[in-house]
Design a protein around this motif. Structure first.
Motif, PDB file in Angstrom:
ATOM      1  N   GLU A  74       0.858  -1.181   0.000  1.00 49.22           N
ATOM      2  CA  GLU A  74       0.000   0.000   0.000  1.00 49.22           C
ATOM      3  C   GLU A  74       0.901   1.240   0.000  1.00 49.22           C
ATOM      4  N   VAL A  76       1.247   5.317  -0.159  1.00 47.09           N
ATOM      5  CA  VAL A  76       0.625   6.630   0.002  1.00 47.09           C
ATOM      6  C   VAL A  76       1.499   7.636  -0.749  1.00 47.09           C
ATOM      7  N   ASN A 218      -2.584  13.257   1.384  1.00 49.10           N
ATOM      8  CA  ASN A 218      -1.853  12.645   0.271  1.00 49.10           C
ATOM      9  C   ASN A 218      -2.629  12.808  -1.034  1.00 49.10           C
ATOM     10  N   THR A 221      -3.552   6.975  -3.069  1.00 45.01           N
ATOM     11  CA  THR A 221      -3.100   5.760  -2.406  1.00 45.01           C
ATOM     12  C   THR A 221      -3.349   4.601  -3.357  1.00 45.01           C
TER      13      THR A 221
END
Length: 404
Positions: A74, A76, A218, A221
């Motif tokens: 994952e 970001v 952010n 993602t």
């Protein structure tokens, strides 16, 4: 000559004999009734108790805990250069490949700095060429002594200096070129866009997108969900179950009737100081993309265990100055207290390490008035089923059972 007894006197003697017999009968009845009453009172004074027998624990240890499903990878993503969003190309849920363009950023100031760096590089390249030509010419005239050695040394030094400046200018161009590349936001690996926090015209910095709330966030993602990770906080008492080969069964809210299987991967090997739990990590195959990152899961851990233990209901424990005990019933139905060692408490069940055997009859819900050696009457539920694992229902009747 035989004397004659008067008739009236005979009648009187007969009446007296009958009276004596009647009074004796009445006295006997009173004594018998008193004895019966005494026996009934003694019988009524014997307390009734229900008993349970210790049983071996379940060979399978099962515990249900909350867990969190996370993506295999994952990322970001933030901006590396400040500027305005020119365009975004991937929305929520978009499948992306490594290198796919997610968005582009306009950075006019950076473009100008890059152009300046290239111009400086071209200028320095020209200076270096001039210094190199001069140095070569001076070196060619050395044999004829047309120039002094000092002039030759200066020319060679100038050439080397300009060469070093040229390399510096080249590296400066490379630096700006790398920053220019950051104007294009790309996917770091194959996956799914699970967040997009920008719109065209938004001002973004290295801290993220600055929206109306002035809180940086952010830009994107991206998650790789072909395989998922499951994180479970396991209490320390069950940490011994966590070992290679262990599997877990879980359900998630979006698929309440579907079971997923997770396989043990690793353990943090350290306890949380506040919760006294350890983080266990499992892996889940997610080829059909059913599971989503961030899902809340109900996780059931089941593992075979070997225990030299016995279990009793917690309602059978006795706590006093002698420690933790249970009240057992002897063959002649008398109370005998035994000290026990408790291994673990699981809801309403107690694991006992030593102190009792499977042959013991243990008083369930013992009265505080029970003393060592008291005579008791053993009773049990009418249907004969032990209430070790079930709670008593209001109004349930108990009946005596034959002494074993």
């Amino acid at each position: 000559m035989i004397p004659t007894v008067p008739k009236k006197k005979l009648v009187t003697l007969s009446s007296i004999s009958v009276g004596v017999i009647f009074l004796s009968y009445i006295f006997y009845q009173q004594i018998h009734s008193a004895e019966e009453f005494r026996k009934e009172a003694l019988e009524a004074s014997i307390p009734n108790v229900s008993v349970v027998s210790p049983t071996p624990p379940n060979p399978l240890e099962t515990i249900t805990l909350p867990g969190t499903v996370r993506a295999w990878y994952e990322a970001v993503i933030y901006a590396q250069v400040p500027g305005y969003v020119k365009m975004w190309y991937k929305d929520y849920g978009a499948e992306v490949k490594e290198g796919d363009v997610l968005a582009r950023i306009k950075v006019p100031a950076l473009d100008a700095e890059y152009a300046q760096a290239e111009a400086d590089f071209d200028s320095q390249k020209a200076k270096y060429k001039l210094a190199a030509v001069t140095a070569d010419r001076y070196l060619a005239l050395r044999s004829s002594h047309a120039v002094s050695e000092q002039s030759i040394s200066v020319a060679v030094a100038d050439k080397n200096s300009e060469e070093a400046k040229l390399k510096s200018a080249e590296k400066n161009v490379d630096k700006y070129k790398a920053r220019i590349n950051f104007k294009t936001i790309v996917a770091p690996f194959n996956g799914v866009v699970i967040q997009r926090n920008i719109n065209v015209g938004d001002y973004v910095t290295q801290e993220g997108n600055i929206d109306d709330s002035k809180t940086p966030s952010n830009l994107f993602t991206v998650a790789d969900i072909h395989k998922m990770r499951l994180f479970v906080s396991v209490p320390g008492t069950f940490a011994y179950l966590l070992k290679p080969g262990l599997s877990a069964e879980l359900t998630v809210q979006q698929f309440p009737n579907r079971k997923f299987i997770a396989n043990f991967l690793t353990i943090s090997k350290g306890f949380d100081l506040n919760m006294r739990t350890v983080i266990a990590e499992f892996t889940i195959d997610n080829k059909d993309r059913s599971l989503w990152p961030g899902s809340y899961a109900q996780v059931t851990l089941t593992a075979p265990v070997k225990k030299d233990l016995l279990t009793i209901p917690s309602s059978s424990l006795v706590f006093d100055e002698n420690g933790t005990q249970v009240a057992t019933i002897t063959q002649d139905n008398k109370v005998h207290f035994k000290p026990i060692t408790v291994n673990k408490i699981i809801d309403s069940i107690i694991e006992v390490r030593d102190g009792v055997s499977t042959n013991d009859r243990i008083v369930n819900n013992p009265s505080a008035s029970l003393l060592e050696g008291d005579q008791v009457r053993v009773v049990e539920p009418r249907n004969g089923y032990s209430d070790m694992n079930t709670s008593k229902k209001e109004g349930s009747k108990l009946e005596p059972v034959a002494s074993k």
